[in-house]
Each structure stands twice: as C-alpha cells, then as structure tokens.
Design a protein around this motif. Sequence first.
Motif, PDB file in Angstrom:
ATOM      1  N   VAL A 159       0.827  -1.211   0.000  1.00 31.28           N
ATOM      2  CA  VAL A 159       0.000   0.000   0.000  1.00 31.28           C
ATOM      3  C   VAL A 159       0.865   1.267   0.000  1.00 31.28           C
ATOM      4  N   TYR A 160       2.080   1.156  -0.485  1.00 34.34           N
ATOM      5  CA  TYR A 160       3.032   2.262  -0.398  1.00 34.34           C
ATOM      6  C   TYR A 160       2.740   3.340  -1.445  1.00 34.34           C
ATOM      7  N   SER A 161       2.964   4.588  -1.054  1.00 32.84           N
ATOM      8  CA  SER A 161       2.869   5.726  -1.972  1.00 32.84           C
ATOM      9  C   SER A 161       4.225   6.433  -1.996  1.00 32.84           C
ATOM     10  N   PRO A 162       4.960   6.367  -3.103  1.00 36.12           N
ATOM     11  CA  PRO A 162       6.282   6.983  -3.165  1.00 36.12           C
ATOM     12  C   PRO A 162       6.235   8.483  -2.903  1.00 36.12           C
ATOM     13  N   LYS A 163       7.266   8.992  -2.255  1.00 30.64           N
ATOM     14  CA  LYS A 163       7.380  10.420  -1.954  1.00 30.64           C
ATOM     15  C   LYS A 163       8.026  11.144  -3.135  1.00 30.64           C
ATOM     16  N   PRO A 164       7.757  12.455  -3.283  1.00 28.44           N
ATOM     17  CA  PRO A 164       8.357  13.211  -4.394  1.00 28.44           C
ATOM     18  C   PRO A 164       9.876  13.114  -4.429  1.00 28.44           C
ATOM     19  N   ALA A 165      10.516  13.141  -3.264  1.00 26.14           N
ATOM     20  CA  ALA A 165      11.978  13.044  -3.220  1.00 26.14           C
ATOM     21  C   ALA A 165      12.458  11.709  -3.773  1.00 26.14           C
ATOM     22  N   GLN A 166      11.643  10.658  -3.592  1.00 26.85           N
ATOM     23  CA  GLN A 166      12.028   9.346  -4.104  1.00 26.85           C
ATOM     24  C   GLN A 166      11.886   9.271  -5.619  1.00 26.85           C
ATOM     25  N   ALA A 167      10.947  10.030  -6.170  1.00 28.95           N
ATOM     26  CA  ALA A 167      10.820  10.085  -7.626  1.00 28.95           C
ATOM     27  C   ALA A 167      12.091  10.685  -8.227  1.00 28.95           C
ATOM     28  N   LYS A 168      12.619  11.704  -7.598  1.00 24.62           N
ATOM     29  CA  LYS A 168      13.877  12.309  -8.057  1.00 24.62           C
ATOM     30  C   LYS A 168      15.023  11.309  -7.929  1.00 24.62           C
ATOM     31  N   GLN A 169      15.045  10.605  -6.812  1.00 22.52           N
ATOM     32  CA  GLN A 169      16.076   9.604  -6.551  1.00 22.52           C
ATOM     33  C   GLN A 169      16.054   8.509  -7.613  1.00 22.52           C
ATOM     34  N   VAL A 170      14.866   8.018  -7.933  1.00 21.77           N
ATOM     35  CA  VAL A 170      14.722   6.969  -8.947  1.00 21.77           C
ATOM     36  C   VAL A 170      15.094   7.499 -10.320  1.00 21.77           C
TER      37      VAL A 170
END
Length: 308
Positions: free
Chosen positions: A67-78
């Motif tokens: 049920v995880y929702s990625p954080k905006p900072a993680q989108a940048k990281q990916v």
Amino acid sequence: MKPVFKSLRLAGVALALASGIAGPARAAEPVLSAVASFSILGDLVRQVGGERVAVEVLVGPGSDAHVYSPKPAQAKQVGQAPLVFSNGMGFDGWMARLLKSAGFKGRHVVASAGIQPIKGTADPHGHGHGHAAADPHVWQDVARVQTYVKNIAQGLCAADAAGCEGYRSNAAAYGQQLERLEQEIRQAWGAIPAEKKLVISSHDAFGYYASAYGVRFLAPQGVSTDSEASAQGVARLVRQIRQEKASALFVESISDPRLIEQIARETGLKASTAGLYSDSLAPQGEAASYLGMMRYNTRVMIAAIQGR
C-alpha cells in the motif's frame, strides 16, 4: 642519527605504508548506485553487490510495500538512478507509475523474472469476482530466491561490466548460504508431525513457504494487505481454528493487529508475542537480514506449535 640508520628507518616506514601496516585500509568507494523497491530485496542486492554497489531502499524495514505511496523526493532519486530493482508480480505495482513519472532512463530489473507464480487464496478486493490472485511473496521459498540472486547478478553485470566477476563470486557465495538455510528449515520442520503444521497469520503471505516446507497457513486477508477480510470469511476461519485445534496464531509486523486480536478472542487462542516478518525485514535484530528473517520466522512458528 647516522645516515645508514635513517635510511633503514625511512625504508621501514615506506614498507609499512605499502603493506597497510601503518594504518587501517580504507574501504572501497561504491562505483554503482542502485535502488530497490523494498527492504528484503534491498538486502539481496547488497549481498550480491558488495561494497561496489550503494543500495537505497524505497520501502524500508517495518513498512508495507503493498500500500506504499512513493514520496516526491524518491521520484527524483529513482529518476537519477542507473539501476532499479523491483519484485514484480504486482507486489510493488506502484513501481511502473513511479518509473514513468520520474523519467527513469536506466535499467529496470524485475527480481522474480522467470519464476512461475503460485495462486493465493481468493482475494475479493480489486478482483471483481474474488478470483485467486497471483502470490508475489516468492522470497518465502528459499530455493526460489536463488533465481532472485541470479537476476540481480545479471542486472549488476549489465550495468557494471568491470565489476561482473565480483558480482558473480558474491552471488555464488550467497547461493551456498541459501542452500544451507534451505536444509536448516527442512530439518527443523521434519521433526514436527504433519497434523501440527498449521499456522494462522494476518494475510496470505506464506503460500510459497507452505508449498516448500509442508506447512499449512490460514489467513483472514488475501495476498495483499489492501484486501478486505469479510465477516463470513473470518467466521469460517474461526470455526476451522476450533475444529483443527490450531496452536500458532501470529500478527505480522506490517499488519494491523486488531483482526488477529478479534480471532484470538473468538477462539480462545492466544496470539504469539513474537510477530512474523512476511513482507519486510526488521529494523534491527535477528530478522534484519533475509537469512535472519527466515531463521527467525521458522523458529518462532515451531515454538508456538510446540507450546513454547
């Protein structure tokens, strides 16, 4: 100081520096960065990658990847990562959206590629007619994790050819540890009578474990923690627990304990104080690695069955 002794002293210092005696050797700097979707997979990537790979995990220990929702900072990281590892089989289904939104241009490795999934119990949530969903919890079968390790090594080799020999060596060494673990688990369950091998858990996360080691698992929820446990299903489970005189009732580390607590009240079966780790490693302690988690789960399940 006489010149001859001074020369010998300087030569000794130079020899010590050359041999590493003068001080501790500095750890090698990672040359490759990778992102893994959840903690168990992150540990496997670290085992194969060794010091050459810096691994970041999106869903850390103690968190639920279903049920995880990625954080905006993680989108940048990916988006900046050259290599991303996911489980696949719908477990981390949010990954495809994350890769697209992050503009990911690197290499995406699905660790479960090549594994034929088993079916979980009927899951009414999001599956219209309650059809059985594919079970993504492949890591619960140690033998099948060998495929994960092979896929991880291939992904690392493709991204970093210079380190490939090391990755293959690490994978082979870890594979031997997995073989020993597999033997340990089989031996441990071999001492338990077949009729006693019954465990009640929060959600249907142990199908591969059940298939591999001859243990029966019953759960009020389906293969995802996002599924809804129906009142009829819980009532049926309560009746079955009473009829079969089950003795091992567990709350998983990622699950809301209230449903298992309700089942405990209705059956008179006390839930074990030791939780099970199904989809996540522990932040610390014995279950903080994949090998440790599998040993821990096996030990506490058998202890509950034996009334210890």
